[in-house]
Enzyme design. Structure first.
Site, PDB file in Angstrom:
ATOM      1  N   ASN A  30     -11.864  26.845  10.505  1.00  0.00           N
ATOM      2  CA  ASN A  30     -13.135  27.039   9.801  1.00  0.00           C
ATOM      3  C   ASN A  30     -14.159  27.438  10.865  1.00  0.00           C
ATOM      4  O   ASN A  30     -14.775  26.596  11.502  1.00  0.00           O
ATOM      5  CB  ASN A  30     -13.515  25.728   9.092  1.00  0.00           C
TER       6      ASN A  30
ATOM      7  N   LYS B 232     -14.400  24.508  13.436  1.00  0.00           N
ATOM      8  CA  LYS B 232     -13.792  23.251  13.029  1.00  0.00           C
ATOM      9  C   LYS B 232     -12.330  23.561  12.745  1.00  0.00           C
ATOM     10  O   LYS B 232     -12.028  24.628  12.202  1.00  0.00           O
ATOM     11  CB  LYS B 232     -14.449  22.708  11.758  1.00  0.00           C
TER      12      LYS B 232
ATOM     13  N   ARG C 138     -10.825  29.988   6.850  1.00  0.00           N
ATOM     14  CA  ARG C 138     -11.983  30.127   5.984  1.00  0.00           C
ATOM     15  C   ARG C 138     -12.598  31.488   6.293  1.00  0.00           C
ATOM     16  O   ARG C 138     -12.930  31.768   7.450  1.00  0.00           O
ATOM     17  CB  ARG C 138     -13.011  29.034   6.275  1.00  0.00           C
TER      18      ARG C 138
ATOM     19  N   HIS D  84     -19.794  28.929   0.026  1.00  0.00           N
ATOM     20  CA  HIS D  84     -19.343  27.526  -0.015  1.00  0.00           C
ATOM     21  C   HIS D  84     -18.428  27.282  -1.217  1.00  0.00           C
ATOM     22  O   HIS D  84     -18.296  26.156  -1.698  1.00  0.00           O
ATOM     23  CB  HIS D  84     -20.524  26.542  -0.124  1.00  0.00           C
TER      24      HIS D  84
ATOM     25  N   ARG E 122     -32.483  28.300   7.446  1.00  0.00           N
ATOM     26  CA  ARG E 122     -32.682  29.457   6.549  1.00  0.00           C
ATOM     27  C   ARG E 122     -33.738  29.135   5.495  1.00  0.00           C
ATOM     28  O   ARG E 122     -33.784  28.025   4.973  1.00  0.00           O
ATOM     29  CB  ARG E 122     -31.371  29.828   5.854  1.00  0.00           C
TER      30      ARG E 122
ATOM     31  N   ARG F   9     -31.551  14.263   9.708  1.00  0.00           N
ATOM     32  CA  ARG F   9     -31.796  12.889  10.178  1.00  0.00           C
ATOM     33  C   ARG F   9     -33.094  12.811  10.979  1.00  0.00           C
ATOM     34  O   ARG F   9     -33.878  11.877  10.843  1.00  0.00           O
ATOM     35  CB  ARG F   9     -30.623  12.399  11.052  1.00  0.00           C
TER      36      ARG F   9
ATOM     37  N   GLU G 293     -23.715  13.815   1.298  1.00  0.00           N
ATOM     38  CA  GLU G 293     -22.804  12.665   1.358  1.00  0.00           C
ATOM     39  C   GLU G 293     -23.438  11.459   2.034  1.00  0.00           C
ATOM     40  O   GLU G 293     -23.121  10.317   1.715  1.00  0.00           O
ATOM     41  CB  GLU G 293     -21.537  13.038   2.162  1.00  0.00           C
ATOM     42  N   ASN G 294     -24.317  11.739   3.006  1.00  0.00           N
ATOM     43  CA  ASN G 294     -24.780  10.652   3.871  1.00  0.00           C
ATOM     44  C   ASN G 294     -26.186  10.144   3.619  1.00  0.00           C
ATOM     45  O   ASN G 294     -26.532   9.060   4.072  1.00  0.00           O
ATOM     46  CB  ASN G 294     -24.687  11.096   5.340  1.00  0.00           C
TER      47      ASN G 294
ATOM     48  N   GLU H  55     -13.165  20.886   2.687  1.00  0.00           N
ATOM     49  CA  GLU H  55     -12.841  22.317   2.678  1.00  0.00           C
ATOM     50  C   GLU H  55     -11.510  22.576   3.369  1.00  0.00           C
ATOM     51  O   GLU H  55     -10.733  23.419   2.938  1.00  0.00           O
ATOM     52  CB  GLU H  55     -13.959  23.109   3.388  1.00  0.00           C
TER      53      GLU H  55
HETATM   54  N1  LIG Z   1     -26.914  10.205   7.646  1.00  0.00           N
HETATM   55  C1  LIG Z   1     -27.430  11.424   7.481  1.00  0.00           C
HETATM   56  N2  LIG Z   1     -28.626  11.573   6.893  1.00  0.00           N
HETATM   57  C2  LIG Z   1     -29.171  12.780   6.713  1.00  0.00           C
HETATM   58  N3  LIG Z   1     -28.590  13.918   7.083  1.00  0.00           N
HETATM   59  C3  LIG Z   1     -27.392  13.847   7.676  1.00  0.00           C
HETATM   60  C4  LIG Z   1     -26.740  12.609   7.902  1.00  0.00           C
HETATM   61  N4  LIG Z   1     -25.552  12.867   8.515  1.00  0.00           N
HETATM   62  C5  LIG Z   1     -25.469  14.211   8.661  1.00  0.00           C
HETATM   63  N5  LIG Z   1     -26.576  14.800   8.159  1.00  0.00           N
HETATM   64  C6  LIG Z   1     -26.920  16.221   8.136  1.00  0.00           C
HETATM   65  O1  LIG Z   1     -25.795  17.020   7.809  1.00  0.00           O
HETATM   66  C7  LIG Z   1     -25.931  18.292   8.444  1.00  0.00           C
HETATM   67  C8  LIG Z   1     -24.574  18.884   8.724  1.00  0.00           C
HETATM   68  O2  LIG Z   1     -23.845  18.939   7.542  1.00  0.00           O
HETATM   69  P1  LIG Z   1     -22.417  19.660   7.506  1.00  0.00           P
HETATM   70  O3  LIG Z   1     -21.958  19.607   6.097  1.00  0.00           O
HETATM   71  O4  LIG Z   1     -21.541  19.108   8.551  1.00  0.00           O
HETATM   72  O5  LIG Z   1     -22.917  21.118   7.850  1.00  0.00           O
HETATM   73  P2  LIG Z   1     -22.203  22.432   8.337  1.00  0.00           P
HETATM   74  O6  LIG Z   1     -20.782  22.399   7.805  1.00  0.00           O
HETATM   75  O7  LIG Z   1     -23.034  23.488   7.721  1.00  0.00           O
HETATM   76  O8  LIG Z   1     -22.248  22.407   9.830  1.00  0.00           O
HETATM   77  C9  LIG Z   1     -26.706  18.036   9.718  1.00  0.00           C
HETATM   78  O9  LIG Z   1     -27.649  19.056   9.899  1.00  0.00           O
HETATM   79  C10 LIG Z   1     -27.414  16.716   9.480  1.00  0.00           C
HETATM   80  O10 LIG Z   1     -28.774  16.960   9.329  1.00  0.00           O
HETATM   81  C1  LIG Z   2     -21.835  30.298   3.962  1.00  0.00           C
HETATM   82  C2  LIG Z   2     -22.542  29.261   4.735  1.00  0.00           C
HETATM   83  O1  LIG Z   2     -23.728  29.089   4.610  1.00  0.00           O
HETATM   84  O2  LIG Z   2     -21.787  28.490   5.519  1.00  0.00           O
HETATM   85  P1  LIG Z   2     -22.276  27.353   6.529  1.00  0.00           P
HETATM   86  O3  LIG Z   2     -22.936  26.305   5.695  1.00  0.00           O
HETATM   87  O4  LIG Z   2     -20.983  26.870   7.121  1.00  0.00           O
HETATM   88  O5  LIG Z   2     -23.193  28.012   7.490  1.00  0.00           O
HETATM   89 MG   LIG Z   3     -20.130  23.411   6.132  1.00  0.00          MG
END
Ligand SMILES: Nc1ncnc2c1ncn2[C@@H]1O[C@H](COP(=O)(O)OP(=O)(O)O)[C@@H](O)[C@H]1O
Ligand SMILES: CC(=O)OP(=O)(O)O
Ligand SMILES: [Mg+2]
Length: 404
Positions: A10, A17, A97, A186, A247, A290, A339-340, A390
């Site tokens: 990914n 990842k 992905r 997504h 964004r 966070r 989720e968090n 994913e």
């Molecule tokens: N406990 C939390 N509270 C709020 N936001 C969180 C927490 N843990 C993670 N995040 C947020 O989740 C984001 C990353 O989400 P993720 O789904 O892993 O993103 P991506 O796949 O786009 O990198 C981080 O920018 C962080 O701000």
């Molecule tokens: C399509 C897209 O926004 O993916 P990511 O959240 O991984 O940047």
């Molecule tokens: Mg993601």
């Protein structure tokens, strides 16, 4: 011995990842992440979950990793050190992905030269994502030329959106000429979470209407009617829709004309502004939710504004998708923020009792890796927190294609 392992890649704009899964029992054999690719402070975190390396736990390597190709070679070396390398005869396929599949790719696809060329041709529609996906495919092919490689597209799940939803209201001939329409992203996550939500409700997917809120660094909402996507917030590119980490999401397109004409900015500068320096980062200087929440808690005015703006946009989409679906059975929160963060879920649903939405505040405050319901007992619409996966979804689709 039948090969039943799938390596999932990914690749994001500055990260990779990866997971190695055994599809005989859907178990994970190794997981990892390369972050900050292209910077001096790159970091590879590798965790073998089986074999001799597993007892040692996570291994973290820090130091510059110049590009995605170097990152993937480093990942391959880590896997090989645990006897889980790409040369393993137990490996059945690599699942990639791929963010943009255009109108052409609506299903998982076995990659050959022609498919790779088409994914490359879609780079202008996903300049932050597709180049990394192409590199992932090229390096994996170079390391194991005989191995099936499968592309699983972010756009695929949204290809069922009706024409009047997917079309922008612009000159039709121009739109056709330049492939301008709403594609959505997504999708692998939206599909997985919608299905898991139906399961959580003990119902068939066909009988359930769900609003899925994928809130990560990139964020998007979708309306899923009986398992079929009917609307999503991202459009031609992953820029439209919700306020994200960096964004802007929705804005009047005239902002672009204004920045060019009055601000004297080039198209590339505007692109970078809206994709990389906007959203939470643009509003308050931080893109990690966070940190934004911590600062808002301390009374920082710009962090509060960023948080309020993020929540307002989310509410607009929940309301809009309630109208689009007519009947909503569940709202599902997923990805890093969804989720968090119990606070984001609480703020997003505050005042939406008229839409049938109410949280059980105690259930909402519990942290767990399991899918769970957090709505009040009396609420008409269920609220679910569903950790997305994913990688498992990509591995399942990949394995089904190569063994089917
Ligand atoms: N406990 C939390 N509270 C709020 N936001 C969180 C927490 N843990 C993670 N995040 C947020 O989740 C984001 C990353 O989400 P993720 O789904 O892993 O993103 P991506 O796949 O786009 O990198 C981080 O920018 C962080 O701000
Ligand atoms: C399509 C897209 O926004 O993916 P990511 O959240 O991984 O940047
Ligand atoms: Mg993601």
């Amino acid at each position: 011995m039948t090969a039943s392992r799938v390596l999932v890649l990914n690749s994001g704009s500055s990260s990779v990842k990866y997971q190695l899964l055994d599809m005989a029992d859907s178990s994970r054999l190794a997981v990892g992440l390369v972050e900050r690719i292209g910077e001096e402070t790159s970091r590879l975190t590798h965790e073998p979950l089986t074999g001799p390396g597993a007892a040692g736990g996570k291994r973290v390597t820090e130091g510059p990793i110049a590009d995605h190709a170097a990152a993937l070679r480093a990942v391959s070396a880590e896997l090989a050190a645990d006897g889980l390398g790409l040369d393993s005869p137990e490996l059945a396929a690599v699942g990639h992905r791929v963010v943009h599949g255009g109108t052409k790719f609506t299903h998982p696809t076995l990659i050959d030269d022609a498919v790779l060329a088409e994914i490359r041709a879609l780079i202008p529609l996903a300049p932050l994502h597709n180049p990394a996906n192409v590199t992932g495919i090229e390096v994996a092919r170079e390391l194991r030329p005989d191995l099936p490689q499968v592309a699983v597209f972010d756009t695929a799940f949204h290809s069922t959106m009706p024409e009047h939803v997917a079309r922008y209201a612009i000159d039709a001939a121009t739109a056709d000429k330049y492939s301008i329409r709403r594609y959505g992203f997504h999708g692998t996550s939206h599909a997985y979470v919608a299905r898991a939500t139906a399961r959580l409700l003990g119902k068939a997917e066909e009988d359930v209407n769900v609003i899925v809120l994928h809130l990560g660094n990139g964020a998007s909402a979708s309306a899923v009617h009986g398992g079929v996507c009917v609307e999503t917030s991202m459009g031609l590119t992953p820029l439209e829709g919700l306020v994200m980490g960096t964004r802007s999401g929705d804005l009047d397109p005239a902002v672009v004309f204004h920045l060019a004409r009055v601000g004297g900015m080039s198209i590339d500068e505007i692109d970078s502004l809206l994709n990389k320096k906007s959203g939470l980062l643009g509003l308050c200087g931080d893109n990690d939710m966070r940190e934004v929440q911590r600062r808002a808690e301390e009374g920082d005015a710009s962090a509060r504004l960023a948080l309020a703006s993020y929540i307002h946009r989310l509410k607009k989409y929940i309301g809009a998708y309630s109208a689009v679906l007519g009947r909503v059975d569940a709202v599902a929160f997923t990805a890093g923020v969804g989720e968090n963060s119990s606070q984001i879920r609480e703020m997003a649903l505050a005042g939406l009792a008229e839409l049938g939405l109410a949280l059980d505040l105690e259930a909402n405050s519990v942290r767990s890796p399991e899918p769970r319901l957090v709505s009040a007992e009396y609420a008409r619409v269920a609220v679910a927190v569903v950790p997305t996966d994913e990688e498992l979804e990509i591995a399942s689709q990949t394995y089904a294609l190569v063994t089917g």
